[in-house]
Design a protein around this motif. Sequence first.
Motif, PDB file in Angstrom:
ATOM      1  N   LYS A   1       0.827  -1.206   0.000  1.00  0.00           N
ATOM      2  CA  LYS A   1       0.000   0.000   0.000  1.00  0.00           C
ATOM      3  C   LYS A   1       0.863   1.258   0.000  1.00  0.00           C
ATOM      4  CE  LYS A   1      -3.950  -2.109   2.389  1.00  0.00           C
ATOM      5  NZ  LYS A   1      -4.758  -2.105   3.632  1.00  0.00           N
ATOM      6  N   ARG A   2       1.864   1.276   0.857  1.00  0.00           N
ATOM      7  CA  ARG A   2       2.716   2.465   0.927  1.00  0.00           C
ATOM      8  C   ARG A   2       3.648   2.563  -0.279  1.00  0.00           C
ATOM      9  NH1 ARG A   2       4.312   2.377   7.287  1.00  0.00           N
ATOM     10  NH2 ARG A   2       3.594   0.212   7.095  1.00  0.00           N
ATOM     11  N   LYS A   3       4.034   1.433  -0.833  1.00  0.00           N
ATOM     12  CA  LYS A   3       4.790   1.482  -2.093  1.00  0.00           C
ATOM     13  C   LYS A   3       3.949   2.095  -3.204  1.00  0.00           C
ATOM     14  CE  LYS A   3       8.135  -2.322  -1.519  1.00  0.00           C
ATOM     15  NZ  LYS A   3       8.031  -2.509  -0.071  1.00  0.00           N
ATOM     16  N   ALA A   4       2.641   1.788  -3.210  1.00  0.00           N
ATOM     17  CA  ALA A   4       1.742   2.358  -4.223  1.00  0.00           C
ATOM     18  C   ALA A   4       1.604   3.868  -4.045  1.00  0.00           C
ATOM     19  CB  ALA A   4       0.374   1.682  -4.149  1.00  0.00           C
ATOM     20  N   ILE A   5       1.510   4.321  -2.794  1.00  0.00           N
ATOM     21  CA  ILE A   5       1.436   5.762  -2.529  1.00  0.00           C
ATOM     22  C   ILE A   5       2.713   6.446  -3.013  1.00  0.00           C
ATOM     23  CG2 ILE A   5       1.315   7.520  -0.715  1.00  0.00           C
ATOM     24  CD1 ILE A   5      -0.438   5.594   0.890  1.00  0.00           C
ATOM     25  N   ALA A   6       3.872   5.833  -2.720  1.00  0.00           N
ATOM     26  CA  ALA A   6       5.148   6.403  -3.168  1.00  0.00           C
ATOM     27  C   ALA A   6       5.195   6.470  -4.691  1.00  0.00           C
ATOM     28  CB  ALA A   6       6.311   5.574  -2.631  1.00  0.00           C
ATOM     29  N   LEU A   7       4.682   5.441  -5.359  1.00  0.00           N
ATOM     30  CA  LEU A   7       4.658   5.436  -6.823  1.00  0.00           C
ATOM     31  C   LEU A   7       3.775   6.557  -7.360  1.00  0.00           C
ATOM     32  CD1 LEU A   7       5.429   4.109  -9.514  1.00  0.00           C
ATOM     33  CD2 LEU A   7       3.457   2.574  -9.213  1.00  0.00           C
TER      34      LEU A   7
END
Length: 397
Positions: A146-152
């Motif tokens: 989830k947080r990787k998606a936000i960073a992306l």
Amino acid sequence: MTQTSEKRAIKSLLEILLVSTKLGLTSFGGPIAHLGYFHNEYIRRRKWMDEKSYADLVALCQFLPGPASSQVGIGIGVMRAGILGGIVSFIGFTFPSVIALIIFALILQGLDIGNAGWIHGLKIVAVAVVAHAVLGMAKNLTPDVKRKAIALFALVGTLLWQTAFTQVGVILLSAIVGFLLFKQHFDHNNPVVHFPISKGFAVTCLILFFSLLFLLPILREVSSLRWIAMFDSFYRSGSLVFGGGHVVLPLLEREFVPSGWLTEEAFLAGYGAAQAVPGPLFTFAAYLGAVMDGWKGGLLATAAIFLPAFLLVFGTLPFWNSLRRNPKVMGALMGVNAAVVGILIAAFYQPIFTSSILVPIDFAFAAILFSMLVYWKLPPWIIVVTGAVGGSLMTFL
């Protein structure tokens, strides 16, 4: 205050001054690179803050207008030794470049240093430092999908829509997404960070910030004093900039070049000089002030452009702990922290990587500097000196 506590306070202030001055003399590469230098010196080596608190402080300062790296340095100084600690931290980090740029303005205006090889070498140093910071922060702040998606999302948004307000918009949207995804999350290990500033003083700083923002233009209109006009222009520029020093340059150009306070050539010469010195790019104001009104003008410009940063940091830090320990606010901060990773990666690519890595030898040199920093764990000042010498030598290849 007892004599022992006085000695302890003086010792803390001297320590902050020495460490921040070392950073002020060696931190090249702009605000994102500065956060990497701060992370290495304050967090990895000295452990003045834990990783999570540092990330939250970075997120807060990214959200505020003004020079983010300087605000982070002020915040760390406040945590370490109160308001005086914040001021001393600012002086150490900022005044080496202020002094250098005032000297450039008074003596070296005609020297063409913008394309010097050693400056290019220092830009490659920034590539190594930021890469190190990005890897470390990504590991800690984006551990799940989830947080990787936000960073992306933050990375893509920051790269594709490059406006003065993109960064704030990305952070706001990431805070909303984080609130929705992690609003039930509560971290019992979230440490309390003590900032010795009263809420009354904080409110006073916020009132003063907005009062000056609205009253200075009025004073400028009713007064013929040159210094009030200068102070207003620099204060307003420092108050309305999101995204770091490179964003403030067009604002300053619009303030002073069309009005005839300085020529376009003088402005561009100062920009070249600003790239050659460490520390925050906001110190470019010192050069402009010195061109317009000597060394006194340089100091006035420096005070005016950084004053909003002080008022905003002092005005928000006392409310930080109560907000970040609220589960819903913590969820929003988790989203913001992930977004900061994406913003760091975007800034690593452009302008740091694209303006520094121009040919294969540049990339090879960056890999060597990165290995010296990460694997051989050499001090940052050795990396800086190596970068400058290597950049000069590469001009002969």
